[in-house]
Design a protein around this motif. Sequence first.
Motif, PDB file in Angstrom:
ATOM      1  N   LEU A   1      28.340   2.697 -23.630  1.00 20.68           N
ATOM      2  CA  LEU A   1      29.682   2.239 -23.375  1.00 20.68           C
ATOM      3  C   LEU A   1      29.604   1.641 -21.755  1.00 20.68           C
ATOM      4  N   SER A   2      28.928   2.282 -21.002  1.00 24.67           N
ATOM      5  CA  SER A   2      28.788   1.739 -19.656  1.00 24.67           C
ATOM      6  C   SER A   2      28.007   0.421 -19.641  1.00 24.67           C
ATOM      7  N   THR A   3      26.874   0.307 -20.515  1.00 20.36           N
ATOM      8  CA  THR A   3      26.334  -0.971 -20.588  1.00 20.36           C
ATOM      9  C   THR A   3      27.101  -1.841 -21.137  1.00 20.36           C
ATOM     10  N   LEU A   4      27.928  -1.723 -22.222  1.00 15.02           N
ATOM     11  CA  LEU A   4      28.951  -2.734 -22.455  1.00 15.02           C
ATOM     12  C   LEU A   4      30.047  -3.157 -21.311  1.00 15.02           C
ATOM     13  N   VAL A   5      30.408  -2.264 -20.622  1.00 17.44           N
ATOM     14  CA  VAL A   5      31.463  -2.586 -19.482  1.00 17.44           C
ATOM     15  C   VAL A   5      30.588  -3.381 -18.550  1.00 17.44           C
ATOM     16  N   GLN A   6      29.434  -3.206 -18.095  1.00 23.20           N
ATOM     17  CA  GLN A   6      28.784  -3.668 -17.020  1.00 23.20           C
ATOM     18  C   GLN A   6      28.531  -5.142 -17.680  1.00 23.20           C
ATOM     19  N   TRP A   7      28.015  -5.436 -18.959  1.00 28.25           N
ATOM     20  CA  TRP A   7      27.979  -6.544 -19.303  1.00 28.25           C
ATOM     21  C   TRP A   7      29.129  -7.372 -19.572  1.00 28.25           C
ATOM     22  N   VAL A   8      30.284  -6.904 -19.914  1.00 29.97           N
ATOM     23  CA  VAL A   8      31.494  -7.609 -19.785  1.00 29.97           C
ATOM     24  C   VAL A   8      31.906  -7.977 -18.234  1.00 29.97           C
ATOM     25  N   SER A   9      31.602  -7.037 -17.412  1.00 29.97           N
ATOM     26  CA  SER A   9      32.080  -7.435 -15.918  1.00 29.97           C
ATOM     27  C   SER A   9      31.036  -8.611 -15.322  1.00 29.97           C
ATOM     28  N   ARG A  10      29.687  -8.511 -15.784  1.00 29.13           N
ATOM     29  CA  ARG A  10      28.948  -9.721 -15.428  1.00 29.13           C
ATOM     30  C   ARG A  10      29.567 -11.063 -15.992  1.00 29.13           C
ATOM     31  N   LEU A  11      29.898 -10.887 -17.284  1.00 32.79           N
ATOM     32  CA  LEU A  11      30.330 -12.077 -18.148  1.00 32.79           C
ATOM     33  C   LEU A  11      31.880 -12.447 -17.378  1.00 32.79           C
ATOM     34  N   LEU A  12      32.919 -11.882 -17.032  1.00 31.38           N
ATOM     35  CA  LEU A  12      33.803 -12.349 -16.533  1.00 31.38           C
ATOM     36  C   LEU A  12      33.848 -12.681 -14.927  1.00 31.38           C
ATOM     37  N   THR A  13      33.250 -11.932 -14.278  1.00 28.40           N
ATOM     38  CA  THR A  13      33.018 -12.002 -12.728  1.00 28.40           C
ATOM     39  C   THR A  13      31.584 -12.246 -12.203  1.00 28.40           C
ATOM     40  N   GLY A  14      30.467 -12.233 -12.860  1.00 23.24           N
ATOM     41  CA  GLY A  14      29.529 -12.889 -12.387  1.00 23.24           C
ATOM     42  C   GLY A  14      28.851 -11.825 -11.813  1.00 23.24           C
ATOM     43  N   HIS A  15      29.299 -10.701 -11.734  1.00 24.47           N
ATOM     44  CA  HIS A  15      28.434  -9.461 -10.856  1.00 24.47           C
ATOM     45  C   HIS A  15      28.794  -8.226 -11.603  1.00 24.47           C
ATOM     46  N   PRO A  16      27.815  -7.254 -11.384  1.00 23.33           N
ATOM     47  CA  PRO A  16      28.440  -5.841 -12.015  1.00 23.33           C
ATOM     48  C   PRO A  16      29.290  -4.997 -11.325  1.00 23.33           C
ATOM     49  N   HIS A  17      29.887  -4.249 -11.896  1.00 31.00           N
ATOM     50  CA  HIS A  17      30.913  -3.292 -11.253  1.00 31.00           C
ATOM     51  C   HIS A  17      30.314  -2.205 -10.279  1.00 31.00           C
ATOM     52  N   LYS A  18      30.589  -2.364  -9.221  1.00 33.15           N
ATOM     53  CA  LYS A  18      29.986  -1.511  -8.021  1.00 33.15           C
ATOM     54  C   LYS A  18      30.284   0.007  -8.329  1.00 33.15           C
ATOM     55  N   GLU A  19      31.431   0.476  -8.796  1.00 33.39           N
ATOM     56  CA  GLU A  19      31.803   1.761  -8.731  1.00 33.39           C
ATOM     57  C   GLU A  19      31.203   2.273  -9.951  1.00 33.39           C
ATOM     58  N   LEU A  20      31.036   1.635 -11.121  1.00 32.80           N
ATOM     59  CA  LEU A  20      30.377   1.992 -12.253  1.00 32.80           C
ATOM     60  C   LEU A  20      28.814   1.964 -12.024  1.00 32.80           C
ATOM     61  N   GLY A  21      28.292   1.339 -11.277  1.00 31.21           N
ATOM     62  CA  GLY A  21      27.008   1.054 -10.780  1.00 31.21           C
ATOM     63  C   GLY A  21      26.454   2.410 -10.217  1.00 31.21           C
ATOM     64  N   GLY A  22      27.453   3.013  -9.437  1.00 32.30           N
ATOM     65  CA  GLY A  22      27.211   4.174  -8.825  1.00 32.30           C
ATOM     66  C   GLY A  22      26.929   5.299  -9.826  1.00 32.30           C
ATOM     67  N   PHE A  23      27.978   5.303 -10.452  1.00 33.12           N
ATOM     68  CA  PHE A  23      28.205   6.306 -11.577  1.00 33.12           C
ATOM     69  C   PHE A  23      27.220   6.254 -12.582  1.00 33.12           C
ATOM     70  N   CYS A  24      26.445   5.104 -12.952  1.00 29.55           N
ATOM     71  CA  CYS A  24      25.400   5.108 -13.816  1.00 29.55           C
ATOM     72  C   CYS A  24      24.114   5.536 -13.208  1.00 29.55           C
ATOM     73  N   GLN A  25      24.109   5.318 -11.781  1.00 26.75           N
ATOM     74  CA  GLN A  25      22.785   5.797 -11.095  1.00 26.75           C
ATOM     75  C   GLN A  25      22.619   7.210 -10.984  1.00 26.75           C
ATOM     76  N   ALA A  26      24.015   7.915 -11.097  1.00 29.55           N
ATOM     77  CA  ALA A  26      24.005   9.423 -11.245  1.00 29.55           C
ATOM     78  C   ALA A  26      23.761   9.934 -12.448  1.00 29.55           C
ATOM     79  N   LEU A  27      24.245   9.101 -13.511  1.00 32.36           N
ATOM     80  CA  LEU A  27      24.116   9.323 -14.678  1.00 32.36           C
ATOM     81  C   LEU A  27      22.712   9.346 -15.310  1.00 32.36           C
ATOM     82  N   GLY A  28      21.935   8.309 -14.736  1.00 34.11           N
ATOM     83  CA  GLY A  28      20.422   8.335 -14.946  1.00 34.11           C
ATOM     84  C   GLY A  28      19.669   9.344 -14.263  1.00 34.11           C
ATOM     85  N   ILE A  29      19.996   9.821 -13.053  1.00 33.27           N
ATOM     86  CA  ILE A  29      19.452  11.316 -12.452  1.00 33.27           C
ATOM     87  C   ILE A  29      19.893  12.436 -13.334  1.00 33.27           C
TER      88      ILE A  29
END
Length: 107
Positions: A38-66
């Motif tokens: 789900l987070s991958t899809l949201v980041q993909w849509v964010s890049r599609l619509l805005t041209g860059h990833p969602h920063k807050e979600l990126g921080g969550f995803c980093q914590a999720l990876g850890i």
Amino acid sequence: MSDANFKTNVTSDAFWLRTIYTVIFIVVIRLLDLVLLLSTLVQWVSRLLTGHPHKELGGFCQALGIYYQQVVHYLTGCSDEKPFPFREWPSTLTATAEENVPTSPDQ
């Protein structure tokens, strides 16, 4: 392995408690796979619509990876320390998250 060691291990409360935690964390890791999707899809849509990833979600995803790493280490026996909720959720530095997330496709 001797029969005495096997009998001691099978009757050990610590062994069965670890087995229960292992089953629970196997279910957790399957749920984490869905969160990752789900987070991958949201980041993909964010890049599609805005041209860059969602920063807050990126921080969550980093914590999720850890957290994912902590669960894998517990499941494989590399660590005896149980991950969240038995310890704090992994924290990340915002600056580190921003540095690791490219803002344009050229980076």
